[in-house]
Scaffold this active site. Structure first.
Site, mmCIF file in Angstrom:
data_model
loop_
_atom_site.group_PDB
_atom_site.id
_atom_site.type_symbol
_atom_site.label_atom_id
_atom_site.label_comp_id
_atom_site.label_asym_id
_atom_site.label_seq_id
_atom_site.Cartn_x
_atom_site.Cartn_y
_atom_site.Cartn_z
ATOM 1 N N PRO A 787 -2.395 -3.962 -3.794
ATOM 2 C CA PRO A 787 -1.840 -2.638 -4.099
ATOM 3 C C PRO A 787 -0.456 -2.444 -3.501
ATOM 4 O O PRO A 787 -0.109 -3.038 -2.473
ATOM 5 C CB PRO A 787 -2.852 -1.706 -3.430
ATOM 6 C CG PRO A 787 -3.296 -2.480 -2.221
ATOM 7 C CD PRO A 787 -3.276 -3.934 -2.613
ATOM 8 N N PHE A 805 3.001 -2.244 0.919
ATOM 9 C CA PHE A 805 2.428 -3.339 0.107
ATOM 10 C C PHE A 805 1.453 -4.171 0.930
ATOM 11 O O PHE A 805 1.687 -4.442 2.100
ATOM 12 C CB PHE A 805 3.569 -4.219 -0.404
ATOM 13 C CG PHE A 805 3.137 -5.534 -1.003
ATOM 14 C CD1 PHE A 805 2.335 -5.560 -2.140
ATOM 15 C CD2 PHE A 805 3.523 -6.740 -0.431
ATOM 16 C CE1 PHE A 805 1.938 -6.769 -2.690
ATOM 17 C CE2 PHE A 805 3.129 -7.948 -0.977
ATOM 18 C CZ PHE A 805 2.336 -7.962 -2.110
ATOM 19 N N HIS A 806 0.341 -4.550 0.283
ATOM 20 C CA HIS A 806 -0.641 -5.451 0.884
ATOM 21 C C HIS A 806 -0.796 -6.663 -0.029
ATOM 22 O O HIS A 806 -1.307 -6.559 -1.135
ATOM 23 C CB HIS A 806 -1.985 -4.739 1.050
ATOM 24 C CG HIS A 806 -2.983 -5.520 1.873
ATOM 25 N ND1 HIS A 806 -3.343 -6.821 1.583
ATOM 26 C CD2 HIS A 806 -3.699 -5.176 2.980
ATOM 27 C CE1 HIS A 806 -4.239 -7.229 2.467
ATOM 28 N NE2 HIS A 806 -4.471 -6.255 3.324
ATOM 29 N N SER A 807 -0.385 -7.831 0.449
ATOM 30 C CA SER A 807 -0.467 -9.056 -0.343
ATOM 31 C C SER A 807 -1.903 -9.576 -0.406
ATOM 32 O O SER A 807 -2.774 -9.151 0.357
ATOM 33 C CB SER A 807 0.440 -10.124 0.272
ATOM 34 O OG SER A 807 0.316 -11.347 -0.408
#
Length: 950
Positions: A787, A805-807
């Site tokens: 997300p 941001f979350h990878s």
């Protein structure tokens, strides 16, 4: 000559209508004299608000007019004090007019009238400047009491058509005005629309007109009185038929008309309140167990074995043992008291043992409620009360979470230090059980004669299971479905506060409709409408999706009495056992759709929340079919509603109304102010941070919102990105950790993509207004979804983009490569100053790092020399960085906090140099609180001190 009265002369006789007219004239004078004086002397000051002044705003609100300025405040207070005399007399005469033998309602209405009079004095003489909290308490209490006063006066009105007509018109205008009033208040507070507060003010003044006008109608009834005191028509002796009496005669035999005409007994309303509290305790434990279970796979990063605790929901199957079934039916008090052990679990410090204690409480609770509902199947009145207490208990749980920013204060993850009310909650639970089960439970018998059809036990069980899961999944928190339809700024749909109260209202209205009109609630037409609501909720966002949520909330509570009444006609081990099996299946199903990368067979249902919703509605449809079979086969089976049943219904409706009023009051108290200020406004500094918060459960399995709040406040963070923050699922308690933190710290909040988008969540909290935000799902062909929130903030008049941001995880390198390209292009596409607050899963200066920090994105690393990073990174462009620090997490989560400072409005320097702290202006320095050993386990680490640039 003075009139004569019996054997003596009356000194004076005054017609009662002059009490009403005096009250009306003096009350209007109080408000409008203040308005005239204020407009004459302080026009520009009283039309000014926190956003705009003249000429955008050109008419003052009531509070601004009667507030703190002299002399208008004095005009208002003098005349409102004079109003109190006629007001007390008006309430007293109204009681004399309406009192009847064996009726407690006139006393109740008179009590409410006195309460409103005192609270009016409270908000009049304690202004918001004197004491903001008490002013709000008095004001909210007055507004909340207006509803029972209005409805009570309508119910007790003498049979005077003219007066009744005026009361209905004025009451309709009063409550109808609340809709545009709230709308324009939101336009002003949330959207900051110029002129909206002026429009709000006109509706606010209209409320004054209608409120005072409503009481002025009493003049038409009081002309029957002469104050000698002499009753010239005998209306005070119960001889005059009231409107309520007339309506009851007309409506005799109809459900609603039969409900509120019975006597009022305090002992019985206490019984109803105790029953509802028992239902509240049931839902408290039902919603608590998954949260405790979730802790273990969360910290084991995979299946831990503790997940097996959810089989506790299968305890109704134990009712297949005759001896246990008999014991549960005959001694429900004992089993209910045993179930309260789940509330005592908060005293257990070890997480595993706390889970075991809670599990035992859930076993007892599920088993006891199944046995209790089954045992009352022969007694329609008692069965109805159990169904109502179970259903209203859910609403009470939702209201409690609404009041406590989505945490239930009796959960085992709560204690006194983080907002728990455990001790008082347990005390009330014990008292409620002792009160509710002092009478023996009935057993045997049936609703239907032996020749009648009962429908299918399997279908009835499926219907109950689908309903049970849907209530937990969607309705156990008022913000859950709102988070489904939220899609970022600007606000284009509902927000958790105040629109959560609309969800609660829809639930209550649905339950009442299902209670009075079960044939309608159990029809296929109603099922179709409910399914349409589920479709809109699942497929649409903003207001369209929210309207579907309201329809679905209404339908689920409406069909509850129908499905539960159908289920208890069969063996409890069969129907409740099947229901619990389906319930557990759906819990796993709704977890698998998002946790597909970590669970066996997860890819088969990846991202299929729509399948979950279809399964729910098909299951409920099966229950509707089974209930319909028995109704069709026995059209005369409907029992005649006894007076006791009608009176009992009214008590539960009173409890429901109180909960609805509480939700409205909570909305008022929690309404966002949207007047937030950065910590170092004078230096034009923006302090930004990134933190992976691990779903708001700390290392010891306690809710961590308050500890998070403390460290964010002490670090003076103006903007923070929170990752792993989506808790709007059953296993996470249907919570929203951003609500408490944002409200307490005075920050705007954006969360997304929503729980129906199958991510672990990202959130953005900001002291600066969020002008626009877009939610992104980055490419993830193999692993978990990544997300991102791309938001534009108004920082001291300059637009700055912030990306949270979350990878994806380390095991899926192709996912992370695609996500890196997507995000780099996204950041490169904006020409504004930009900051990335992120979880990148890469080493500094290696691999994907060189795509994030590249000419494509235009981004720079806040400190390329920081070699000890793996996950969290802060990148920026077109901003002047001044500081960077890393702060240890203590036991709140498993990830540190990274913080950067930027000066807004100054160009990015071509040549930067590191400087010692003593050269940094105080407003640009990091707090010294975290030096050395720090505070509460939080300290600067890795570098041992912050780094600064010039």
């Amino acid at each position: 000559m003075a009139p004569r009265y019996k054997d003596g002369d009356a000194v004076v006789a005054v017609n009662g209508k002059w009490i009403a007219w005096t009250h009306t004239v003096v009350a209007y004078t109080a408000f409008f004299s203040a308005l005239v004086v204020g407009m004459s002397l302080h026009f520009r000051k009283i039309v000014q608000n926190e956003h705009y002044g003249y000429p955008d705003e050109w008419f003052p609100s009531v509070s601004a007019t009667i507030g703190d300025r002299y002399p208008e405040r004095s005009f208002f207070q003098v005349f409102i004090a004079i109003t109190s005399g006629p007001r007390f007399a008006l309430v007293f005469l109204w009681y004399l007019l309406t009192s009847r033998p064996n009726s407690a309602l006139p006393k109740l209405v008179a009590g409410v009238g006195l309460f409103r009079t005192f609270t009016c004095g409270g908000w009049t003489y304690v202004t918001s400047t004197d004491d903001h909290d008490w002013h709000d308490i008095f004001m909210i209490s007055y507004l909340v009491a207006t509803l029972p006063w209005t409805l009570g006066c309508l119910a007790l009105s003498p049979n005077n058509r003219r007066a009744v007509k005026y009361r209905k018109v004025l009451a309709s205008l009063f409550f109808g005005t609340l809709v545009p009033l709230i709308y324009y208040f939101i336009q002003h507070k949330v959207h900051k629309v110029p002129g909206a507060y002026t429009k709000y003010a006109f509706f606010e003044w209209s409320l004054i007109l209608f409120d005072v006008g409503f009481d002025a109608v009493t003049a038409l009834d009081f002309d029957a009185f002469e104050i000698v005191v002499r009753d010239v028509k005998g209306v005070s002796r119960g001889q005059l038929k009231t409107t309520a009496d007339s309506v009851l005669e007309i409506e005799k035999g109809k459900p609603v008309g039969n409900t509120f005409g019975e006597g009022f007994f305090w002992t019985e309303i206490i019984d109803a309140a105790a029953d509802v509290y028992n239902g509240f305790v049931f839902w408290t434990m039902m919603t608590a167990l998954p949260v405790l279970v979730w802790y273990f796979p969360l910290w084991h990063m995979g299946i831990s074995g503790y997940e097996a605790a959810i089989v506790c929901y299968l305890s109704p199957l134990l009712l297949g043992i005759p001896a246990l079934k008999s014991a549960a039916i005959k001694t429900p008090r004992l089993f209910h008291l045993l179930s309260l052990s789940g509330l005592l679990a908060y005293k257990v410090q070890d997480p595993a043992n706390r889970l075991f204690v809670t599990s035992f409480g859930v076993i007892c609770s599920c088993l006891t409620w199944a046995a209790t509902l089954y045992a009352e199947r022969a007694n329609t009145t008692r069965l109805e009360s159990r169904i109502l207490s179970w259903s209203i208990g859910l609403i009470m749980s939702t209201v409690a979470k609404y009041a406590c920013t989505t945490n239930n204060p009796l959960w085992p993850i709560m204690h006194s230090e983080n907002g728990g009310w455990n001790k008082i909650g347990i005390l009330f639970a014990v008292l409620a059980v002792l009160r509710s089960y002092r009478r023996p439970t009935t057993s045997g018998g049936d609703h239907l004669p032996s020749s009648g059809k009962k429908g299918s036990w399997l279908l009835a069980g499926l219907g109950l299971g689908g309903l049970w899961f849907a209530m937990h999944y969607l309705l156990s928190d008022s913000s859950t479905m709102i988070s489904w339809v939220w899609d970022g700024y600007p606000v284009r749909g509902p927000i958790a506060v105040p629109h959560g109260s609309l969800i609660i209202f829809a639930m209550g209205a649905g339950l009442v409709s299902g209670l009075f009109y079960p044939s309608v609630a159990g029809s296929w037409t109603a099922f179709g409408i409910g399914s349409l609501g589920a479709t809109f909720l699942t497929c649409y966002e903003h207001w369209t999706g929210f309207y579907g949520a309201l329809v679905l909330a209404f339908y689920l509570l409406a069909v509850t009495p129908v499905l539960v009444s159908s289920a208890v006609r069969h063996s409890p081990a069969a129907t409740f056992g099947i229901a619990s099996l389906l319930y557990i299946f759906l819990i796993l199903f709704h977890v698998w759709v998002v946790a597909y990368a970590f669970v066996p067979g997860g890819y088969l249902v990846r991202e299929h929340t729509d399948w979950v919703m279809i399964t729910i509605m098909l299951s409920i449809g099966a229950g509707v079919f089974s209930a319909g079979v028995s109704n069709v086969s026995n059209p005369k089976s409907k029992a005649i509603i006894s007076p006791n049943s009608r009176r009992q219904r009214s008590y539960f409706v009173y409890v429901l109304v109180i909960l609805q009023l509480l939700s409205v009051a909570i909305s008022y108290l929690r309404f966002p102010t949207n007047d937030y200020t950065p910590y170092h406004k004078e230096d034009k500094v923006a302090t930004m941070g990134i933190w992976t918060v691990h779903f708001g459960l700390d290392n010891d399995m306690w809710a961590s919102e308050r500890r998070m709040r403390d460290v964010i406040q002490e670090l003076e963070l103006d903007v923070i990105g929170l990752l792993e923050s989506d808790n709007q699922r059953i296993i996470m308690g249907n919570r929203d950790i951003t609500q408490f933190v944002a409200e307490d710290l005075g920050m705007y909040a954006d969360f997304g993509p929503g729980p129906d988008k199958h991510t672990w969540g990202s959130a953005l909290l900001s002291k600066f207004p969020i002008v626009n935000s877009t939610h992104h799902l980055l490419p993830s062909p193999v692993g978990e979804l990544a997300p991102a929130i791309h938001a534009t903030l108004d920082m001291y008049g300059e637009l700055v983009d912030v990306v949270v941001f979350h990878s994806g995880q380390e095991e899926d390198p192709e996912d992370r490569r695609l996500q890196t390209e997507y995000l780099s292009n996204l950041m490169g596409s904006t020409l504004r100053p930009t900051v990335l607050l992120s979880y990148l899963v890469t080493k500094p200066l290696e691999g994907n790092y060189n795509t994030y920090v590249s000419d494509i994105s235009g981004m720079k690393d806040i400190d390329p020399t920081d070699w000890d990073r793996w996950c969290e990174y802060i990148l920026f462009k077109k901003l002047k960085r001044t500081g960077y620090a890393r702060v240890s997490r203590d036991s709140i989560t498993d990830t540190e906090i990274q913080v950067g400072k930027f000066v807004i409005g100054e160009p990015e320097p071509e040549n930067e140099m590191r400087i010692p702290e003593e050269m940094v202006p105080p407003g640009l320095q990091f707090p010294s609180l975290f030096r050395g050993q720090g505070v509460r386990g939080h300290r600067y680490h890795v570098f041992d001190e912050p780094r600064y640039w010039q």
